[in-house]
Design an enzyme around this catalytic site. Structure first.
Site, mmCIF file in Angstrom:
data_model
loop_
_atom_site.group_PDB
_atom_site.id
_atom_site.type_symbol
_atom_site.label_atom_id
_atom_site.label_comp_id
_atom_site.label_asym_id
_atom_site.label_seq_id
_atom_site.Cartn_x
_atom_site.Cartn_y
_atom_site.Cartn_z
ATOM 1 N N TYR A 1 9.360 -12.845 6.385
ATOM 2 C CA TYR A 1 8.618 -11.837 7.139
ATOM 3 C C TYR A 1 8.821 -11.995 8.641
ATOM 4 O O TYR A 1 8.854 -13.105 9.163
ATOM 5 C CB TYR A 1 7.118 -11.947 6.840
ATOM 6 C CG TYR A 1 6.735 -11.645 5.417
ATOM 7 C CD1 TYR A 1 6.952 -10.398 4.860
ATOM 8 C CD2 TYR A 1 6.128 -12.622 4.622
ATOM 9 C CE1 TYR A 1 6.590 -10.116 3.558
ATOM 10 C CE2 TYR A 1 5.754 -12.353 3.313
ATOM 11 C CZ TYR A 1 5.993 -11.098 2.785
ATOM 12 O OH TYR A 1 5.624 -10.830 1.493
ATOM 13 N N ALA B 1 5.446 -10.058 -17.575
ATOM 14 C CA ALA B 1 6.135 -9.685 -18.808
ATOM 15 C C ALA B 1 5.208 -9.688 -20.014
ATOM 16 O O ALA B 1 5.553 -9.135 -21.074
ATOM 17 C CB ALA B 1 7.307 -10.632 -19.055
ATOM 18 N N GLU C 1 0.815 -1.211 0.000
ATOM 19 C CA GLU C 1 0.000 0.000 0.000
ATOM 20 C C GLU C 1 0.854 1.268 0.000
ATOM 21 O O GLU C 1 0.511 2.253 -0.668
ATOM 22 C CB GLU C 1 -0.934 -0.002 1.218
ATOM 23 C CG GLU C 1 -1.904 -1.171 1.239
ATOM 24 C CD GLU C 1 -1.304 -2.452 1.833
ATOM 25 O OE1 GLU C 1 -1.965 -3.506 1.770
ATOM 26 O OE2 GLU C 1 -0.158 -2.383 2.349
ATOM 27 N N ASP D 1 2.753 -3.309 -7.747
ATOM 28 C CA ASP D 1 2.262 -2.113 -7.057
ATOM 29 C C ASP D 1 2.476 -0.869 -7.921
ATOM 30 O O ASP D 1 1.647 0.039 -7.932
ATOM 31 C CB ASP D 1 2.983 -1.940 -5.721
ATOM 32 C CG ASP D 1 2.799 -3.130 -4.800
ATOM 33 O OD1 ASP D 1 1.723 -3.756 -4.842
ATOM 34 O OD2 ASP D 1 3.742 -3.446 -4.049
#
Length: 313
Positions: A101, A225, A33, A255
């Site tokens: 993460y 692609a 975001e 994004d």
């Protein structure tokens, strides 16, 4: 405010090789975001990011970076009890990267609907959300669904990027949670392998038709692609090929495309223009290292038309 978006942003720590081998690393900001928010802000749009950051050095770094990029952060909550999340990236084969993460019980995962109320009371033109945020926690999932419903009630256009993350939740769990979000979205953006997650079917055409029946106006399919396609209810599909550029880093390309697409939408461009600007930002993103660092300013959008090796004097 033109666009409001929300979710978790983290320190993005990049290693040149294997993480387990150690060595030099660099820190930037990472989060789907905030990548979109920065992309829009660089193109001159007024955009707000809402989320939670820890009362720590990484949180301060995130705020400093977003403010430097002209992203409005008035709605950010600083959480004194939880840390800002981390994402470690290692490059493995050519342009293939792998993420680890460290975001369990992070400040971002504690997002709740009360954090979002003030931002939506300003009635922005677009609310942009992703399928990453509801994967973080029950409260974040509830907040995302509430925000989409509230935006719909207020007449705010809802843009939803599926952005499935297999390391955060299983396909079955994601499908159950994301389905109701899709039903509130005006625009659904998904990679070609994510479409079945929110619209189970035997073909892409059936999935798109099903989403139109559920009220989605525009279904945007990102094909890497191979470019991207938009399917607008009642209109002929429009396709845009990717802009060929040397690929340095693909992280953040999706994004970037979304930021370009939404920017052109805000500017009143037709579907072809939205796809072209999305492809342009995607080309800039993959041409440099980092999630968002190489995204263009508005004055630079025409640079992709320059001949390879050109020097502008």
């Amino acid at each position: 405010m033109e666009v409001v978006t929300f979710g978790e942003t983290m320190a993005s720590i990049r290693a040149a090789g294997l993480l387990r081998a150690g060595g030099a690393m660099t820190m930037s900001l990472g989060g789907a975001e905030t990548n979109v928010a920065i992309g829009l802000a660089r193109l001159g749009h007024r955009v707000s990011w809402v989320g939670r950051l820890g009362a720590d050095e990484v949180g301060t770094f995130a705020l400093r970076t977003l403010r430097a990029e002209a992203v409005v952060t008035d709605g950010v909550v600083v959480d004194p009890r939880r840390p800002t999340g981390l994402m470690l990236l290692e490059r493995r084969i050519a342009d293939v990267s792998r993420a680890a993460y460290y975001r369990a019980n992070s400040a971002g995962s504690a997002l709740c609907s009360d954090d979002l109320r003030a931002a939506l009371e300003g009635n922005p033109r677009v609310l942009h959300l992703t399928g990453i945020t509801p994967a973080l926690s029950v409260s974040a999932a509830e907040a995302t669904l509430w925000a989409a419903g509230e935006a719909k009630r207020r007449g705010i256009l809802v843009s939803f990027d599926v952005n499935y993350r297999a390391k955060l939740w299983a396909v079955s769990e994601a499908s159950a949670v994301l389905g109701p979000l899709v039903d509130l979205a005006d625009i659904v953006i998904a990679s070609d392998d994510e479409l079945a997650l929110v619209a189970p079917s035997v073909s892409e055409a059936e999935a798109v038709a099903g989403l139109h029946v559920r009220g989605v106006r525009d279904v945007v399919v990102k094909r890497g692609a191979a470019g991207a396609s938009t399917f607008t209810a009642g209109e002929r599909p429009v396709h845009q090929s990717a802009i060929p550029v040397p690929v340095v880093d693909t992280v953040g390309a999706g994004d970037a495309f979304t930021a370009g697409y939404l920017s052109a939408l805000l500017d009143g461009e037709p579907t072809a223009g939205r796809l072209m600007r999305g492809a342009t930002l995607g080309a800039f993103a993959v041409s440099g290292s980092g999630d968002w660092e190489n995204l263009p300013y508005r004055s630079e959008l025409a640079l992709t038309a320059q001949s390879a090796g050109s020097t502008i004097r």
